[in-house]
Design an enzyme around this catalytic site. Structure first.
Site, PDB file in Angstrom:
ATOM      1  N   THR A 143       0.817  -1.210   0.000  1.00  0.00           N
ATOM      2  CA  THR A 143       0.000   0.000   0.000  1.00  0.00           C
ATOM      3  C   THR A 143       0.855   1.267   0.000  1.00  0.00           C
ATOM      4  O   THR A 143       1.995   1.257   0.482  1.00  0.00           O
ATOM      5  CB  THR A 143      -0.895   0.002   1.260  1.00  0.00           C
ATOM      6  OG1 THR A 143      -1.458   1.285   1.450  1.00  0.00           O
ATOM      7  CG2 THR A 143      -0.104  -0.337   2.514  1.00  0.00           C
ATOM      8  N   ASP A 144       0.280   2.364  -0.474  1.00  0.00           N
ATOM      9  CA  ASP A 144       0.986   3.647  -0.399  1.00  0.00           C
ATOM     10  C   ASP A 144       0.993   4.199   1.028  1.00  0.00           C
ATOM     11  O   ASP A 144       1.718   5.153   1.327  1.00  0.00           O
ATOM     12  CB  ASP A 144       0.370   4.675  -1.363  1.00  0.00           C
ATOM     13  CG  ASP A 144      -1.078   5.013  -1.067  1.00  0.00           C
ATOM     14  OD1 ASP A 144      -1.689   4.351  -0.197  1.00  0.00           O
ATOM     15  OD2 ASP A 144      -1.615   5.953  -1.703  1.00  0.00           O
ATOM     16  N   TYR A 168      -1.819  -0.787  10.930  1.00  0.00           N
ATOM     17  CA  TYR A 168      -1.925  -1.445   9.614  1.00  0.00           C
ATOM     18  C   TYR A 168      -0.745  -1.061   8.724  1.00  0.00           C
ATOM     19  O   TYR A 168      -0.035  -1.917   8.195  1.00  0.00           O
ATOM     20  CB  TYR A 168      -3.249  -1.073   8.931  1.00  0.00           C
ATOM     21  CG  TYR A 168      -3.255  -1.372   7.436  1.00  0.00           C
ATOM     22  CD1 TYR A 168      -3.216  -2.678   6.968  1.00  0.00           C
ATOM     23  CD2 TYR A 168      -3.284  -0.333   6.491  1.00  0.00           C
ATOM     24  CE1 TYR A 168      -3.203  -2.956   5.596  1.00  0.00           C
ATOM     25  CE2 TYR A 168      -3.272  -0.598   5.127  1.00  0.00           C
ATOM     26  CZ  TYR A 168      -3.228  -1.918   4.683  1.00  0.00           C
ATOM     27  OH  TYR A 168      -3.212  -2.182   3.327  1.00  0.00           O
ATOM     28  N   LYS A 172       2.412  -3.306   7.214  1.00  0.00           N
ATOM     29  CA  LYS A 172       2.709  -3.456   5.780  1.00  0.00           C
ATOM     30  C   LYS A 172       4.133  -2.963   5.488  1.00  0.00           C
ATOM     31  O   LYS A 172       4.845  -3.543   4.675  1.00  0.00           O
ATOM     32  CB  LYS A 172       1.685  -2.687   4.925  1.00  0.00           C
ATOM     33  CG  LYS A 172       0.277  -3.254   4.941  1.00  0.00           C
ATOM     34  CD  LYS A 172       0.152  -4.662   4.366  1.00  0.00           C
ATOM     35  CE  LYS A 172       0.338  -4.715   2.868  1.00  0.00           C
ATOM     36  NZ  LYS A 172       0.013  -6.087   2.348  1.00  0.00           N
TER      37      LYS A 172
HETATM   38  N1  LIG Z   1      -7.890  -2.170  -0.476  1.00  0.00           N
HETATM   39  C1  LIG Z   1      -7.000  -1.237  -0.815  1.00  0.00           C
HETATM   40  O1  LIG Z   1      -7.355  -0.088  -1.059  1.00  0.00           O
HETATM   41  C2  LIG Z   1      -5.532  -1.598  -0.907  1.00  0.00           C
HETATM   42  C3  LIG Z   1      -4.654  -0.663  -1.461  1.00  0.00           C
HETATM   43  C4  LIG Z   1      -3.301  -1.003  -1.592  1.00  0.00           C
HETATM   44  C5  LIG Z   1      -2.855  -2.250  -1.178  1.00  0.00           C
HETATM   45  N2  LIG Z   1      -3.730  -3.128  -0.617  1.00  0.00           N
HETATM   46  C6  LIG Z   1      -3.200  -4.448  -0.203  1.00  0.00           C
HETATM   47  O2  LIG Z   1      -3.752  -5.409  -1.095  1.00  0.00           O
HETATM   48  C7  LIG Z   1      -3.968  -6.636  -0.410  1.00  0.00           C
HETATM   49  C8  LIG Z   1      -5.414  -7.064  -0.568  1.00  0.00           C
HETATM   50  O3  LIG Z   1      -6.268  -6.042  -0.036  1.00  0.00           O
HETATM   51  P1  LIG Z   1      -7.850  -6.219  -0.020  1.00  0.00           P
HETATM   52  O4  LIG Z   1      -8.445  -4.852   0.045  1.00  0.00           O
HETATM   53  O5  LIG Z   1      -8.262  -7.152  -1.082  1.00  0.00           O
HETATM   54  O6  LIG Z   1      -8.031  -6.933   1.394  1.00  0.00           O
HETATM   55  P2  LIG Z   1      -9.255  -7.778   1.949  1.00  0.00           P
HETATM   56  O7  LIG Z   1      -9.287  -7.522   3.422  1.00  0.00           O
HETATM   57  O8  LIG Z   1     -10.480  -7.557   1.139  1.00  0.00           O
HETATM   58  O9  LIG Z   1      -8.804  -9.305   1.680  1.00  0.00           O
HETATM   59  C9  LIG Z   1      -7.769  -9.925   2.389  1.00  0.00           C
HETATM   60  C10 LIG Z   1      -7.852 -11.424   2.133  1.00  0.00           C
HETATM   61  O10 LIG Z   1      -6.783 -12.050   2.838  1.00  0.00           O
HETATM   62  C11 LIG Z   1      -7.294 -13.189   3.533  1.00  0.00           C
HETATM   63  N3  LIG Z   1      -6.458 -13.408   4.724  1.00  0.00           N
HETATM   64  C12 LIG Z   1      -6.345 -12.596   5.809  1.00  0.00           C
HETATM   65  N4  LIG Z   1      -5.510 -13.143   6.702  1.00  0.00           N
HETATM   66  C13 LIG Z   1      -5.059 -14.309   6.155  1.00  0.00           C
HETATM   67  C14 LIG Z   1      -4.157 -15.322   6.596  1.00  0.00           C
HETATM   68  N5  LIG Z   1      -3.550 -15.234   7.789  1.00  0.00           N
HETATM   69  N6  LIG Z   1      -3.902 -16.361   5.770  1.00  0.00           N
HETATM   70  C15 LIG Z   1      -4.532 -16.464   4.562  1.00  0.00           C
HETATM   71  N7  LIG Z   1      -5.415 -15.554   4.125  1.00  0.00           N
HETATM   72  C16 LIG Z   1      -5.668 -14.486   4.901  1.00  0.00           C
HETATM   73  C17 LIG Z   1      -8.727 -12.822   3.874  1.00  0.00           C
HETATM   74  O11 LIG Z   1      -9.528 -13.968   4.128  1.00  0.00           O
HETATM   75  C18 LIG Z   1      -9.153 -12.056   2.624  1.00  0.00           C
HETATM   76  O12 LIG Z   1      -9.673 -12.945   1.649  1.00  0.00           O
HETATM   77  C19 LIG Z   1      -3.547  -6.396   1.038  1.00  0.00           C
HETATM   78  O13 LIG Z   1      -2.250  -6.888   1.204  1.00  0.00           O
HETATM   79  C20 LIG Z   1      -3.570  -4.893   1.190  1.00  0.00           C
HETATM   80  O14 LIG Z   1      -2.634  -4.465   2.142  1.00  0.00           O
HETATM   81  C21 LIG Z   1      -5.049  -2.846  -0.471  1.00  0.00           C
END
Ligand SMILES: NC(=O)c1ccc[n+]([C@@H]2O[C@H](COP(=O)([O-])OP(=O)(O)OC[C@H]3O[C@@H](n4cnc5c(N)ncnc54)[C@H](O)[C@@H]3O)[C@@H](O)[C@H]2O)c1
Length: 367
Positions: A143-144, A168, A172
Site C-alpha cells: 500500500t501507499d 496497519y 505493511k
Molecule cells: N484495499 C485497498 O485499497 C488496498 C490498497 C493497496 C494495497 N492493498 C493491499 O492489497 C492486499 C489485498 O487487499 P484487499 O483490500 O483485497 O483486502 P481484503 O481484506 O479484502 O482481503 C484480504 C484477504 O486475505 C485473507 N487473509 C487474511 N488473513 C489471512 C491469513 N492469515 N492467511 C490467509 N489468508 C488471509 C482474507 O480472508 C481475505 O480474503 C492487502 O495486502 C492490502 O494491504 C489494499
C-alpha cells in the site's frame, strides 16, 4: 534473464488472499484474459468471501485451498504439490480502523505471515534449477500508506521514505522491508507494488465507498471522519488487477512499482459524489429526505489520520506501459450500479459478524 515470451505463456500462480476484494478481482482477470492457472490460498477471515469467486469456481484452471499463511507446514506442502512459478501475495489484515482496535492480528498475518511465506518460497526457489529458477517471482502487494502522509503538494515516488502512521501501515511497511531483505540477502526474485486506495465491486462494506452506498440506501447516516478533508488517490480495482498482471509478466526483480489512479479526492467529495449518483440511480430508496447528502454526519476523526496520499505512477506507466482505464467518475458509477444490482452479495456479508459499527477509536479490542 529470460524474455517476455516465456512469461506470457501459461504459468502456475499461487495467490494468497484471493478471496478478498483485490485478490478476487486479480483471479477473475487472470482466468478471463490469460491461460494461467491459479491456486488461491486463503484463510477466509471475515474479509474473505467465496461468493466473490462464484463465477469462476468451476473453471478447470482454478483451485482453492483454505489455509492460514502463518501455517508454515501447510504452506510448504502446497508449494511442493503445486510447484508455483509465481507467487502473488495479497493476504493481509487490511482495515486501518480494525488495526487501531486490535493490532495483534495485523502483526501476526501481515508480518509473521509474510515472513513464513518468504521462508517457504526461498526454500522452494533454492531447489529449482535453470529456467524454472530464473523465472520464479515473488510479488508482494502493498500500500501507499507505508509512506505516511503528504502535505498539500508533492507525490509519493518509489524512493519516498517510509513513515507509516497506523498499526496497519506499520505492519505493511515491516512486510515490505522483509521482502526487500529476502532479495538482497538471499537473492529471492521479489517485486513489490505499492498502490493507492482501491474501490469497486465486492469491497467489504467497512471501507468508505461501499459503507456510504449501503448506509445511504438503507436510510442510515453517512459518517465522515472529522471535516472530511483527507485526500486519497482512488484507483478502480480492475485497473489495479491489470497493473499487477503487467508486473508479474514484465516487472524486474528487486524493483518497486507505485500504482495510482491520478484521482485525488477529499473524503467529503467522494461521499457527495456517491450521494449525487444515488439521487440519480436510486431515488426510490430515499425516504423522508429530498437528497442523500442530508444523511451526512461528521463524527470524531480517526486517531493519527493521514492528511493526504497521492501516487506518482510514472515508473509503471513508462516501463511497463500500464495506465488506468477508468476515471473516478466512470469507476464510481460502475461501483454504485454494482451494489444496487447485487443486494444478495452484500446482504450475505451483512448477515455475518460485521454490522457496520464504528471501529478505530482505539477503545475496542485489546491487542
Ligand atoms: N484495499 C485497498 O485499497 C488496498 C490498497 C493497496 C494495497 N492493498 C493491499 O492489497 C492486499 C489485498 O487487499 P484487499 O483490500 O483485497 O483486502 P481484503 O481484506 O479484502 O482481503 C484480504 C484477504 O486475505 C485473507 N487473509 C487474511 N488473513 C489471512 C491469513 N492469515 N492467511 C490467509 N489468508 C488471509 C482474507 O480472508 C481475505 O480474503 C492487502 O495486502 C492490502 O494491504 C489494499
Amino acid at each position: 534473464m529470460l524474455g517476455i515470451s516465456y512469461r506470457v505463456e501459461s504459468m502456475k500462480l499461487l495467490i494468497t488472499g484471493g478471496s478478498g476484494f483485490i485478490g478476487s478481482a486479480v483471479i477473475r482477470y487472470l482466468l478471463a484474459e490469460t491461460d494461467h492457472h491459479v491456486l488461491n490460498v486463503d484463510k477466509l477471515t471475515y474479509a474473505g468471501n467465496q461468493e466473490s469467486l462464484e463465477d469462476i469456481e468451476k473453471n478447470p484452471c482454478y483451485q482453492f485451498r483454505q489455509h492460514d499463511i502463518c501455517d508454515q507446514p501447510a504452506i510448504r506442502r502446497l508449494f511442493a504439490e503445486y510447484k508455483p512459478q509465481v507467487v502473488m501475495h495479497l493476504a493481509a489484515e487490511s482495515h486501518v480502523d480494525r488495526s487501531i482496535d486490535g493490532p495483534s492480528l495485523f502483526i501476526q498475518t501481515n508480518i509473521m505471515g509474510t515472513y513464513n511465506l518468504l521462508e517457504v518460497a526461498r526454500d522452494y526457489w533454492s531447489g529449482l534449477e535453470g529456467e524454472a529458477k530464473e523465472c520464479f517471482r515473488f510479488h508482494h502487494i502493498s500500500t501507499d500508506e507505508v509512506y505516511g502522509s503528504l502535505g498539500d503538494t508533492g507525490l509519493f515516488v518509489e524512493q519516498s521514505p517510509y513513515d507509516p502512521s497506523s498499526p496497519y501501515s506499520a505492519s505493511k511497511a515491516a512486510s515490505d522491508h522483509l521482502v526487500r531483505a529476502w532479495h538482497r540477502t538471499y537473492g529471492l526474485p521479489v517485486i513489490l507494488t505499492n498502490c493507492s486506495n482501491n474501490y469497486g465491486p465486492r469491497q467489504f462494506p467497512e471501507k468508505l465507498i461501499p459503507l456510504i452506498i449501503l448506509n445511504a440506501i438503507t436510510g442510515n447516516s453517512l459518517p465522515i471522519y472529522g471535516k472530511g478533508d483527507q485526500v486519497r488517490d482512488w484507483l478502480y480495482v480492475e485497473d489495479h488487477a491489470r497493473a499487477l498482471c503487467r508486473v508479474i509478466c514484465d516487472g524486474t526483480p528487486g524493483e518497486t512499482y507505485n500504482i495510482g489512479g491520478h484521482n485525488e479526492k477529499t473524503n467529503l467529495e467522494v461521499v457527495k459524489s456517491i450521494c449525487g449518483l444515488l439521487d440519480e440511480m436510486a431515488s426510490e430508496h430515499r425516504v423522508g429526505i429530498s437528497r442523500y447528502e442530508e444523511l451526512i454526519s461528521h463524527v470524531t476523526d480517526r486517531p493519527g489520520h493521514d492528511a493526504r496520499y497521492a501516487i506518482d505512477a510514472e515508473k509503471i506507466q513508462v516501463t511497463l506501459g500500464w495506465q488506468p482505464k477508468e476515471s473516478f467518475e466512470s469507476g464510481l458509477r460502475k461501483t454504485v450500479r454494482w451494489y444496487l444490482d447485487n443486494r444478495n452479495w452484500w446482504q450475505h456479508v451483512q448477515d455475518g459478524s460485521y454490522r457496520g459499527e464504528r471501529l478505530g477509536l482505539g477503545v475496542g479490542l485489546v491487542s
